[in-house]
Design an enzyme around this catalytic site. Structure first.
Site, PDB file in Angstrom:
ATOM      1  NE  ARG A 122     -28.928 -14.998   9.505  1.00 30.96           N
ATOM      2  CZ  ARG A 122     -29.600 -16.363   9.471  1.00 30.96           C
ATOM      3  NH1 ARG A 122     -28.732 -17.015  10.216  1.00 30.96           N
ATOM      4  NH2 ARG A 122     -30.469 -16.406   8.665  1.00 30.96           N
ATOM      5  CE  LYS A 144     -12.960   2.658   5.759  1.00 30.71           C
ATOM      6  NZ  LYS A 144     -13.253   3.677   4.871  1.00 30.71           N
ATOM      7  CD  GLU A 186      -3.066   5.969   2.217  1.00 31.77           C
ATOM      8  OE1 GLU A 186      -3.444   7.014   2.905  1.00 31.77           O
ATOM      9  OE2 GLU A 186      -3.405   6.202   1.147  1.00 31.77           O
ATOM     10  CE  LYS A 224      -7.339   3.042   9.092  1.00 31.58           C
ATOM     11  NZ  LYS A 224      -7.651   2.886   7.682  1.00 31.58           N
ATOM     12  CD  GLU A 234     -15.160   6.182   6.701  1.00 29.73           C
ATOM     13  OE1 GLU A 234     -15.804   5.184   6.143  1.00 29.73           O
ATOM     14  OE2 GLU A 234     -13.954   6.201   6.259  1.00 29.73           O
ATOM     15  NE  ARG A 238     -12.585   4.672  10.807  1.00 31.72           N
ATOM     16  CZ  ARG A 238     -12.409   3.489  10.260  1.00 31.72           C
ATOM     17  NH1 ARG A 238     -12.379   3.335   9.044  1.00 31.72           N
ATOM     18  NH2 ARG A 238     -12.665   2.512  11.410  1.00 31.72           N
ATOM     19  CG  ASN A 242     -11.223  11.797   3.963  1.00 32.83           C
ATOM     20  OD1 ASN A 242     -11.002  10.635   4.069  1.00 32.83           O
ATOM     21  ND2 ASN A 242     -12.349  12.103   4.171  1.00 32.83           N
ATOM     22  CG  HIS A 245      -6.981   9.601   0.575  1.00 30.48           C
ATOM     23  ND1 HIS A 245      -5.934  10.350   1.136  1.00 30.48           N
ATOM     24  CD2 HIS A 245      -7.092   8.549   0.274  1.00 30.48           C
ATOM     25  CE1 HIS A 245      -5.157   9.105   1.456  1.00 30.48           C
ATOM     26  NE2 HIS A 245      -5.990   8.095   1.032  1.00 30.48           N
ATOM     27  CG  HIS A 249     -10.215   9.172  -3.734  1.00 27.94           C
ATOM     28  ND1 HIS A 249     -10.722   9.003  -2.826  1.00 27.94           N
ATOM     29  CD2 HIS A 249      -9.380   7.797  -3.837  1.00 27.94           C
ATOM     30  CE1 HIS A 249     -10.427   8.027  -1.846  1.00 27.94           C
ATOM     31  NE2 HIS A 249      -9.689   7.403  -2.647  1.00 27.94           N
ATOM     32  CG  HIS A 265      -4.833   4.564  -3.060  1.00 23.23           C
ATOM     33  ND1 HIS A 265      -5.955   5.326  -3.377  1.00 23.23           N
ATOM     34  CD2 HIS A 265      -4.756   4.650  -1.762  1.00 23.23           C
ATOM     35  CE1 HIS A 265      -6.399   6.018  -2.183  1.00 23.23           C
ATOM     36  NE2 HIS A 265      -5.545   5.496  -1.255  1.00 23.23           N
TER      37      HIS A 265
HETATM   38  N1  LIG Z   1     -10.510  -1.489   4.371  1.00 24.30           N
HETATM   39  C1  LIG Z   1      -9.858  -0.259   4.503  1.00 24.30           C
HETATM   40  O1  LIG Z   1      -9.752   0.338   5.380  1.00 24.30           O
HETATM   41  C2  LIG Z   1      -8.908  -0.075   3.295  1.00 24.30           C
HETATM   42  C3  LIG Z   1      -8.138   1.037   3.474  1.00 24.30           C
HETATM   43  C4  LIG Z   1      -7.162   1.452   2.322  1.00 24.30           C
HETATM   44  C5  LIG Z   1      -7.234   0.488   1.196  1.00 24.30           C
HETATM   45  N2  LIG Z   1      -7.884  -0.441   1.235  1.00 24.30           N
HETATM   46  C6  LIG Z   1      -7.940  -1.263   0.084  1.00 24.30           C
HETATM   47  O2  LIG Z   1      -6.750  -1.942  -0.061  1.00 24.30           O
HETATM   48  C7  LIG Z   1      -6.540  -2.237  -1.669  1.00 24.30           C
HETATM   49  C8  LIG Z   1      -5.158  -1.772  -1.752  1.00 24.30           C
HETATM   50  O3  LIG Z   1      -4.208  -2.424  -0.936  1.00 24.30           O
HETATM   51  P1  LIG Z   1      -2.733  -2.884  -1.261  1.00 24.30           P
HETATM   52  O4  LIG Z   1      -1.824  -1.644  -2.076  1.00 24.30           O
HETATM   53  O5  LIG Z   1      -2.194  -3.738  -0.407  1.00 24.30           O
HETATM   54  O6  LIG Z   1      -3.057  -3.673  -2.826  1.00 24.30           O
HETATM   55  P2  LIG Z   1      -2.902  -5.449  -3.102  1.00 24.30           P
HETATM   56  O7  LIG Z   1      -3.592  -6.147  -1.939  1.00 24.30           O
HETATM   57  O8  LIG Z   1      -3.412  -5.533  -4.458  1.00 24.30           O
HETATM   58  O9  LIG Z   1      -1.257  -5.825  -3.130  1.00 24.30           O
HETATM   59  C9  LIG Z   1      -0.612  -5.194  -4.071  1.00 24.30           C
HETATM   60  C10 LIG Z   1       0.177  -5.901  -4.848  1.00 24.30           C
HETATM   61  O10 LIG Z   1       1.329  -6.393  -4.191  1.00 24.30           O
HETATM   62  C11 LIG Z   1       1.334  -7.957  -4.053  1.00 24.30           C
HETATM   63  N3  LIG Z   1       1.849  -8.349  -2.737  1.00 24.30           N
HETATM   64  C12 LIG Z   1       1.157  -8.050  -1.490  1.00 24.30           C
HETATM   65  N4  LIG Z   1       2.033  -8.258  -0.469  1.00 24.30           N
HETATM   66  C13 LIG Z   1       3.263  -9.048  -1.002  1.00 24.30           C
HETATM   67  C14 LIG Z   1       4.539  -9.457  -0.628  1.00 24.30           C
HETATM   68  N5  LIG Z   1       4.637  -9.406   0.731  1.00 24.30           N
HETATM   69  N6  LIG Z   1       5.404  -9.904  -1.495  1.00 24.30           N
HETATM   70  C15 LIG Z   1       5.005  -9.825  -2.874  1.00 24.30           C
HETATM   71  N7  LIG Z   1       4.033  -9.392  -3.144  1.00 24.30           N
HETATM   72  C16 LIG Z   1       2.974  -8.935  -2.590  1.00 24.30           C
HETATM   73  C17 LIG Z   1      -0.064  -8.397  -4.086  1.00 24.30           C
HETATM   74  O11 LIG Z   1      -0.305  -9.666  -4.572  1.00 24.30           O
HETATM   75  C18 LIG Z   1      -0.482  -7.420  -5.392  1.00 24.30           C
HETATM   76  O12 LIG Z   1       0.104  -7.899  -6.498  1.00 24.30           O
HETATM   77  C19 LIG Z   1      -7.593  -1.774  -2.278  1.00 24.30           C
HETATM   78  O13 LIG Z   1      -8.484  -2.343  -2.837  1.00 24.30           O
HETATM   79  C20 LIG Z   1      -8.178  -0.616  -1.382  1.00 24.30           C
HETATM   80  O14 LIG Z   1      -9.630  -0.284  -1.832  1.00 24.30           O
HETATM   81  C21 LIG Z   1      -8.696  -0.761   2.434  1.00 24.30           C
END
Ligand SMILES: NC(=O)c1ccc[n+]([C@@H]2O[C@H](COP(=O)([O-])OP(=O)(O)OC[C@H]3O[C@@H](n4cnc5c(N)ncnc54)[C@H](O)[C@@H]3O)[C@@H](O)[C@H]2O)c1
Length: 365
Positions: A122, A144, A186, A224, A234, A238, A242, A245, A249, A265
């Site tokens: 929990r 989030k 971003e 941010k 949200e 927030r 968008n 996006h 998307h 993305h």
């Molecule tokens: N929670 C939120 O508010 C929020 C906001 C935006 C995006 N997201 C989520 O974030 C995700 C995308 O994040 P991302 O682009 O970081 O993707 P990711 O976590 O998949 O990382 C991208 C790639 O880079 C690699 N990587 C990360 N750091 C590294 C480093 N220092 N050296 C070498 N390789 C490295 C990872 O292993 C992966 O292969 C999506 O799932 C999206 O939905 C969440």
């Protein structure tokens, strides 16, 4: 201890602080002592555990006895089976409610770790150490968390604030160029919707120079943080984030269906921003010169995506599935200038069609 811990900045993101600067990891080390968790688990993927864990453990002595949990790199790890394996691992290691989860990774790892922390027993505490640029300026900030279900992103999740987000920019040394540009999209958005001088600094910067990038990461993380502090659940403000996006998307989902190149993305958002800046101009909100500047800048950074005119309707169909749209009408965040935006601007499908056609002709030249 002699180290200048003041060389770390703390930004208030409402539910949690974001700690940045050369000593961010030393600050984490000090905080770990104060939190005195009953056990600590570091969650990372194969890339972040290889490239970033040695440096993390080298600086954060209080993590050296932590258990490590590895997940596969990539979006497919945001899944129920992966979570089940982690919950079982925690239970097998007798993790109790005093346990602490430390996420070391990009948005995938921080989303999964946050969700595990929100749900195990929990709710247990977590700390996020983002290692991708997207994580540092966006995904790790705001509380989030979530996983995907049946191919639909972030269907199951929870709001769960970490104790803190610790940003150590040198982790980006091992991040690939395409991943870096993913985060830059971003950052550009943050400037465009909120801060003209931030946008101009990004436009002028040498983005592959980490020293030049560091202050820009701090500004983006601050933008941010301020937005999520204003609107933690949200419900309104927030929506500013968008921009780019809504069409982005649709294009991202479309690119994963077809034969051609899959868009990341950030790449999809960059095209979305070209289209939505143009819509802003068409709506009389943005001047022509700013629209042209934004389009030229984004096109200099991101490869063109070839669309056929007959494919626009499918992109629009995919946009309709987006959770941000209500009824038959699209509601966009559009620019009113460089550095300011208006949310909830109604846009028709015909206007989206025109914007996609504008982009198609732009990259055909
Ligand atoms: N929670 C939120 O508010 C929020 C906001 C935006 C995006 N997201 C989520 O974030 C995700 C995308 O994040 P991302 O682009 O970081 O993707 P990711 O976590 O998949 O990382 C991208 C790639 O880079 C690699 N990587 C990360 N750091 C590294 C480093 N220092 N050296 C070498 N390789 C490295 C990872 O292993 C992966 O292969 C999506 O799932 C999206 O939905 C969440």
């Amino acid at each position: 201890m002699g180290t200048k811990l003041e060389e770390a900045t703390e930004i208030d993101a409402g539910g949690h602080p974001v700690v940045l600067g050369p000593n961010a990891l030393r600050v984490l080390d000090r905080h770990l002592l104060a939190w005195a968790p009953s056990s600590v688990f570091v969650l990372g993927d194969e890339n972040t555990l290889r490239h970033c864990l040695p440096e993390l453990l080298g600086t954060v002595a209080n993590l050296r006895s932590a258990e490590t949990i590895a997940i596969a790199a990539g979006e497919s790890s945001k899944s129920l089976p992966v979570c089940q394996r982690i919950w079982e691992h925690l239970a097998a290691h007798a993790a109790d409610r005093g346990a602490l989860i430390v996420a070391l990774g990009g948005g995938v790892v921080t989303d999964v770790a946050g969700f595990i922390a929100a749900t195990y027993k929990r709710g247990v505490r977590c700390v996020l150490v983002p290692t991708s640029l997207l994580g540092m300026v966006d995904a790790a900030i705001g509380g989030k968390t979530g996983i995907d279900l049946g191919g639909v992103k972030n269907t199951v999740g929870a709001f769960h604030d970490p104790l803190g987000v610790y940003v150590h920019v040198p982790f980006l040394k091992s991040l690939g160029k395409r991943e870096l540009l993913n985060g830059v999209a971003e950052m550009i958005k943050h400037g465009l919707v909120q801060d003209a001088s931030h946008y101009e600094a990004i436009r002028q910067a040498s983005l592959h120079d980490l020293d030049a990038l560091e202050p820009l990461i701090a500004s983006s993380a601050a933008i941010k943080s301020a937005v999520v502090k204003d609107d933690p659940r949200e419900s309104g403000a927030r929506k500013l984030l968008n921009f780019g996006h809504t069409i982005g998307h649709g294009l991202e989902a479309f690119s994963w269906e077809g034969q051609q190149r899959n868009l990341q993305h950030g790449e999809a958002v960059a095209i979305g921003m070209v289209c939505e800046a143009w819509l802003s101009w068409r709506a009389g909100l943005l001047d022509r010169e700013s629209n042209d500047l934004i389009a030229a800048h984004l096109r200099s950074l991101y490869k063109p995506f070839r669309l056929h005119g007959s494919e626009h309707h499918r992109v629009i169909e995919l946009m309709r599935n987006d959770k941000k749209n209500h009824g038959g009408e699209f509601r966009f965040t559009l620019l009113t200038g460089i550095g300011s935006a208006r949310v909830d601007v109604p846009v028709t499908a015909a206007q989206v069609h025109e914007a996609l056609e504008h982009y198609r002709l732009l990259v055909k030249e």
